[in-house]
Design an enzyme around this catalytic site. Structure first.
Site, short mmCIF file in Angstrom:
data_model
loop_
_atom_site.label_atom_id
_atom_site.label_comp_id
_atom_site.label_asym_id
_atom_site.label_seq_id
_atom_site.Cartn_x
_atom_site.Cartn_y
_atom_site.Cartn_z
N LEU A 93 19.13 76.94 90.55
CA LEU A 93 18.02 76.06 90.89
C LEU A 93 18.58 74.85 91.64
O LEU A 93 19.53 74.22 91.17
CB LEU A 93 17.30 75.59 89.61
CG LEU A 93 16.20 74.54 89.82
CD1 LEU A 93 14.99 75.14 90.54
CD2 LEU A 93 15.75 73.94 88.48
N HIS A 147 7.58 56.15 80.39
CA HIS A 147 8.66 56.64 81.24
C HIS A 147 9.67 57.46 80.43
O HIS A 147 10.19 58.46 80.92
CB HIS A 147 9.37 55.48 81.93
CG HIS A 147 8.50 54.74 82.91
ND1 HIS A 147 7.73 55.38 83.84
CD2 HIS A 147 8.28 53.41 83.10
CE1 HIS A 147 7.06 54.49 84.57
NE2 HIS A 147 7.38 53.28 84.13
N ASP A 200 3.57 61.44 88.26
CA ASP A 200 2.78 60.20 88.14
C ASP A 200 1.98 60.17 86.84
O ASP A 200 1.60 61.22 86.30
CB ASP A 200 1.83 60.11 89.35
CG ASP A 200 1.30 58.70 89.56
OD1 ASP A 200 1.85 57.75 88.97
OD2 ASP A 200 0.33 58.55 90.32
#
Ligand code: IPE
Ligand code: IPE
Ligand code: MG
Length: 241
Positions: A130, A36, A19
């Site tokens: 991962l 973004h 965020d």
């Protein structure tokens, strides 16, 4: 819930609410989309850092079921950034042993993006260094409703009985059916709320609310959070001696 290969003690699942992209851009008098774009750059950095720090599972909140409320241009801009990210990162993720999967309701996304998501999942399915889960059009309540519908359908078809419904069966019908619950949730930008992110799965997760905006989040801050997390006492309702 199902934990493949790795033994439980080795598992470290970190979930992140990425965020603060908009505020990062605002503070610099830039368009929100620039924030973004910088945020997408941070995703690369944090995936690398997670591999280095032996995080086994990383789940990133990229777009919520509520984010459709934003302007059309921001939503379109985000979707094209997701596409760009998947195209540019696919090979690197494959080489680095990252297994990518998506959680959320992909049926509401457009075909080209769904194709890229499916291809990336298929391409990296054998990887195990991962486990990267990307929450795209994800909402916890929406996920719970979809799981409930799946279970109701199985009862209707006589495949299971009402008495078979347990927390475990419920977990196995969520988008995260094959993931361990997150150990730690990090939310950047200083907001102290969960915004509908993994409400079922995070019942016993530890939370850290980090002040920096996502585009400023980095490996040093991440490392420090992980070190502090390792000193926390998790009780899961029990009394520890
Ligand atoms: C997070 O940054 C990215 C997404 C929700 C897609 P925001 O866009 O929410 O940034 P702020 O909260 O407005 O600063
Ligand atoms: C949560 O952030 C969603 C993502 C990071 C993708 P938001 O910025 O959408 O959450 P609110 O609106 O501040 O609660
Ligand atoms: Mg926000």
């Amino acid at each position: 819930m199902k934990i493949d290969k790795k033994i439980e003690s080795e598992i470290l699942h970190v979930a992140m609410v990425m965020d603060g992209n908009g505020r990062w851009a605002n503070e610099r008098a830039l368009a929100r989309l620039k924030g973004h774009a910088k945020g997408a750059d941070r995703v690369r950095h944090i995936v690398r850092a997670s591999l280095d720090m032996r995080v086994t599972h990383l789940t990133l909140f990229a777009f919520s079921t509520e984010n459709w409320k934003r302007s059309e241009s921001e939503v379109l801009g985000l979707m094209s950034l997701f596409k760009k990210f998947m195209k540019s990162e696919a090979k690197k993720l494959l080489i680095n042993g990252v297994k990518v999967r998506f959680i959320g309701d992909r049926s509401k996304l457009d075909d080209p993006i769904i194709k890229l998501m499916n291809d990336l999942e298929l391409m990296t399915v054998e990887n195990d260094n991962l486990h990267l889960s990307i929450a795209l059009n994800y909402g916890g309540r929406d996920e719970i409703v979809r799981a409930t519908k799946k279970i109701a359908e199985k009862v209707k078809l006589g495949q299971i009985n009402t008495d078979d419904i347990s927390a475990e069966l419920f977990s196995n019908n969520l988008d995260t059916f094959d993931l361990p619950d997150p150990d730690l949730v990090i939310r950047t930008s200083g907001e102290m709320r969960t915004s509908n992110f993994l409400p079922w799965q995070c019942a016993y997760s530890e939370y850290v609310f980090e002040q920096s905006n996502w585009p400023d989040f980095n490996k040093d801050i991440y490392q420090k959070i992980l070190n502090d997390f390792k000193n926390r006492e998790r009780r899961f309702g029990a009394v520890l001696k």
